[in-house]
Design an enzyme around this catalytic site. Structure first.
Site, PDB file in Angstrom:
ATOM      1  N   GLY A  18     -11.928  13.031  41.776  1.00  0.00           N
ATOM      2  CA  GLY A  18     -11.237  12.573  40.710  1.00  0.00           C
ATOM      3  C   GLY A  18     -12.165  11.779  39.600  1.00  0.00           C
ATOM      4  O   GLY A  18     -13.302  12.323  39.526  1.00  0.00           O
ATOM      5  N   ILE A  19     -11.541  10.752  38.967  1.00  0.00           N
ATOM      6  CA  ILE A  19     -12.376  10.343  38.056  1.00  0.00           C
ATOM      7  C   ILE A  19     -13.529   9.560  38.454  1.00  0.00           C
ATOM      8  O   ILE A  19     -14.632   9.515  37.855  1.00  0.00           O
ATOM      9  CB  ILE A  19     -11.516   9.319  37.340  1.00  0.00           C
ATOM     10  CG1 ILE A  19     -10.216   9.950  36.431  1.00  0.00           C
ATOM     11  CG2 ILE A  19     -12.018   8.262  36.309  1.00  0.00           C
ATOM     12  CD1 ILE A  19      -9.042   9.042  36.118  1.00  0.00           C
ATOM     13  N   ARG A 146       7.458   4.731  37.362  1.00  0.00           N
ATOM     14  CA  ARG A 146       6.189   4.186  37.456  1.00  0.00           C
ATOM     15  C   ARG A 146       6.336   2.636  37.555  1.00  0.00           C
ATOM     16  O   ARG A 146       5.352   2.032  36.991  1.00  0.00           O
ATOM     17  CB  ARG A 146       5.126   4.599  36.638  1.00  0.00           C
ATOM     18  CG  ARG A 146       4.917   6.251  36.502  1.00  0.00           C
ATOM     19  CD  ARG A 146       3.775   6.173  37.740  1.00  0.00           C
ATOM     20  NE  ARG A 146       3.319   7.716  37.645  1.00  0.00           N
ATOM     21  CZ  ARG A 146       4.218   8.648  38.540  1.00  0.00           C
ATOM     22  NH1 ARG A 146       4.941   8.300  39.348  1.00  0.00           N
ATOM     23  NH2 ARG A 146       3.643   9.894  38.617  1.00  0.00           N
ATOM     24  N   TYR A 149       3.513   0.797  39.693  1.00  0.00           N
ATOM     25  CA  TYR A 149       2.239   1.137  39.423  1.00  0.00           C
ATOM     26  C   TYR A 149       1.942   0.530  38.094  1.00  0.00           C
ATOM     27  O   TYR A 149       0.878  -0.043  37.823  1.00  0.00           O
ATOM     28  CB  TYR A 149       2.352   2.673  39.366  1.00  0.00           C
ATOM     29  CG  TYR A 149       0.924   3.295  38.743  1.00  0.00           C
ATOM     30  CD1 TYR A 149      -0.129   3.315  39.534  1.00  0.00           C
ATOM     31  CD2 TYR A 149       0.863   3.599  37.723  1.00  0.00           C
ATOM     32  CE1 TYR A 149      -1.452   3.904  39.144  1.00  0.00           C
ATOM     33  CE2 TYR A 149      -0.182   4.344  37.048  1.00  0.00           C
ATOM     34  CZ  TYR A 149      -1.305   4.577  37.758  1.00  0.00           C
ATOM     35  OH  TYR A 149      -2.543   5.093  37.522  1.00  0.00           O
ATOM     36  N   THR A 184      -6.436  15.745  38.890  1.00  0.00           N
ATOM     37  CA  THR A 184      -7.178  15.232  39.779  1.00  0.00           C
ATOM     38  C   THR A 184      -6.615  15.578  41.240  1.00  0.00           C
ATOM     39  O   THR A 184      -5.684  15.694  41.305  1.00  0.00           O
ATOM     40  CB  THR A 184      -7.572  13.541  39.750  1.00  0.00           C
ATOM     41  OG1 THR A 184      -6.164  12.896  40.188  1.00  0.00           O
ATOM     42  CG2 THR A 184      -8.021  13.446  38.619  1.00  0.00           C
ATOM     43  N   ARG A 190       0.703  14.419  44.171  1.00  0.00           N
ATOM     44  CA  ARG A 190       1.949  13.865  43.509  1.00  0.00           C
ATOM     45  C   ARG A 190       2.714  15.023  43.173  1.00  0.00           C
ATOM     46  O   ARG A 190       4.065  14.881  43.368  1.00  0.00           O
ATOM     47  CB  ARG A 190       1.877  13.083  42.214  1.00  0.00           C
ATOM     48  CG  ARG A 190       0.937  11.778  42.435  1.00  0.00           C
ATOM     49  CD  ARG A 190       1.239  10.536  41.690  1.00  0.00           C
ATOM     50  NE  ARG A 190       0.475  11.000  40.349  1.00  0.00           N
ATOM     51  CZ  ARG A 190      -0.970  10.882  40.171  1.00  0.00           C
ATOM     52  NH1 ARG A 190      -1.521  10.445  41.022  1.00  0.00           N
ATOM     53  NH2 ARG A 190      -1.382  11.273  38.935  1.00  0.00           N
ATOM     54  N   ARG A 208       4.773  17.074  28.522  1.00  0.00           N
ATOM     55  CA  ARG A 208       5.038  15.791  27.781  1.00  0.00           C
ATOM     56  C   ARG A 208       3.534  15.248  27.122  1.00  0.00           C
ATOM     57  O   ARG A 208       3.493  14.394  26.564  1.00  0.00           O
ATOM     58  CB  ARG A 208       5.182  14.612  28.749  1.00  0.00           C
ATOM     59  CG  ARG A 208       4.464  14.234  29.900  1.00  0.00           C
ATOM     60  CD  ARG A 208       4.902  13.251  30.835  1.00  0.00           C
ATOM     61  NE  ARG A 208       3.578  12.868  31.664  1.00  0.00           N
ATOM     62  CZ  ARG A 208       3.885  11.974  32.670  1.00  0.00           C
ATOM     63  NH1 ARG A 208       4.918  11.886  33.181  1.00  0.00           N
ATOM     64  NH2 ARG A 208       2.554  11.730  33.183  1.00  0.00           N
TER      65      ARG A 208
END
Ligand code: NAD
Length: 248
Positions: A18-19, A146, A149, A184, A190, A208
């Site tokens: 990922g990032i 969320r 988070y 990612t 998810r 979105r």
């Protein structure tokens, strides 16, 4: 390939995928010596195979003793990129005490531990950059499901701003990166975990997005390189949104 980070040593957490991985590669492409860390040793091995110029080491950001040992071993780190984080899905009614503690430990306390360990040698040199991955799901925008988070990512922005204020006169810069939805491996997980047709869930994520697409890890990495380099020498204590217009 550039030279914006030539002569710098950059340590990245959660660099296996990922990032974090894209940023480790982008740092190396800009001439930095990179130490890529993660708990996923097979992901680190695949990074090392693809980029032998990047050093890889197992480091659990929840293990204070291991972090202190890494900081003693790598006193030369100029740029600390705290990327580790975990997305808990749910409202306030879905968050158990264990979820809450795990989220704050992995998303916030990790950055606190890493900063405490690596900042002293940066202060000795009066030079250092600390970068934290927050999110638009934080104090920036309310996003459904969320809850904990977003609380952790908002806390990171507070940590960044207070650290930036404390050390602004000593050559230390501290900034947060706040991505929107980025393609990612954990996003794929998810999507799969939400049940139903994965293509429908993915379409909902994309719909979105005002730009009609998700972000790519390399696009986030480009912002991190800027914040790690001298180009951003006048920048500290800020939370940089990079979200394809999600929060505009
Ligand atoms: P990811 O979730 O796909 O990968 C996370 C990596 O963290 C994995 O390689 C994993 O092994 C590692 N990791 C997990 N626990 C660890 C620990 N205790 N110590 C060290 N490493 C550990 O990566 P991503 O989606 O790119 O997310 C990276 C960061 O970006 C996270 O902080 C996340 O919250 C944030 N973020 C992601 C998105 C997105 O849409 N992907 C959006 C906003 C913010």
């Amino acid at each position: 390939m550039g030279q914006r980070l030539t002569g710098r040593t950059c340590l990245v957490t959660a660099a296996g995928q990922g990032i974090g991985r894209a940023t480790a590669v982008a740092f190396a492409d800009e001439g930095a010596r990179v130490i890529a860390t993660d708990i996923n040793e097979s992901a680190l091995a695949s990074l090392s195979a693809a980029r032998p110029d990047i050093a890889v080491e197992r480091l659990d950001v929840c293990d204070r003793d291991a972090i202190l040992a890494a900081a003693r071993q790598h006193r030369e780190v100029d740029v600390l990129f705290n990327c580790a984080g975990f997305v808990h899905h749910g409202t306030v009614l879905d968050v158990g005490e264990d979820d809450y503690d795990l989220s704050f430990d992995l998303n916030v306390r990790s950055a606190f531990r890493m900063s405490q360990a690596f900042l002293p040698s940066m202060l000795e040199r009066e030079s250092g950059r600390l970068l934290m991955v927050s999110s638009v799901a934080s104090s920036i925008k309310g996003m459904a499901n969320r809850c904990v988070y977003s609380a952790t990512k908002a806390a990171l922005i507070g940590l960044v701003k207070s650290m930036a204020a404390d050390f602004v006169g000593q050559g230390i810069r501290v900034n947060a990166i706040c991505p929107g939805t980025v393609q990612t491996p954990s996003l794929d997980e998810r999507i799969a975990a939400q049940g139903g047709n994965p293509e429908d869930v993915r379409r909902a994520f994309v719909e979105r997005q005002p730009m009609g697409r998700l972000g790519q890890p390399e696009e986030i990495a480009a912002l991190v390189v800027y914040l790690a380099s001298e180009e951003s020498a006048f920048v500290t204590g800020q939370a940089f949104v990079i979200d394809g217009g999600l929060s505009m």
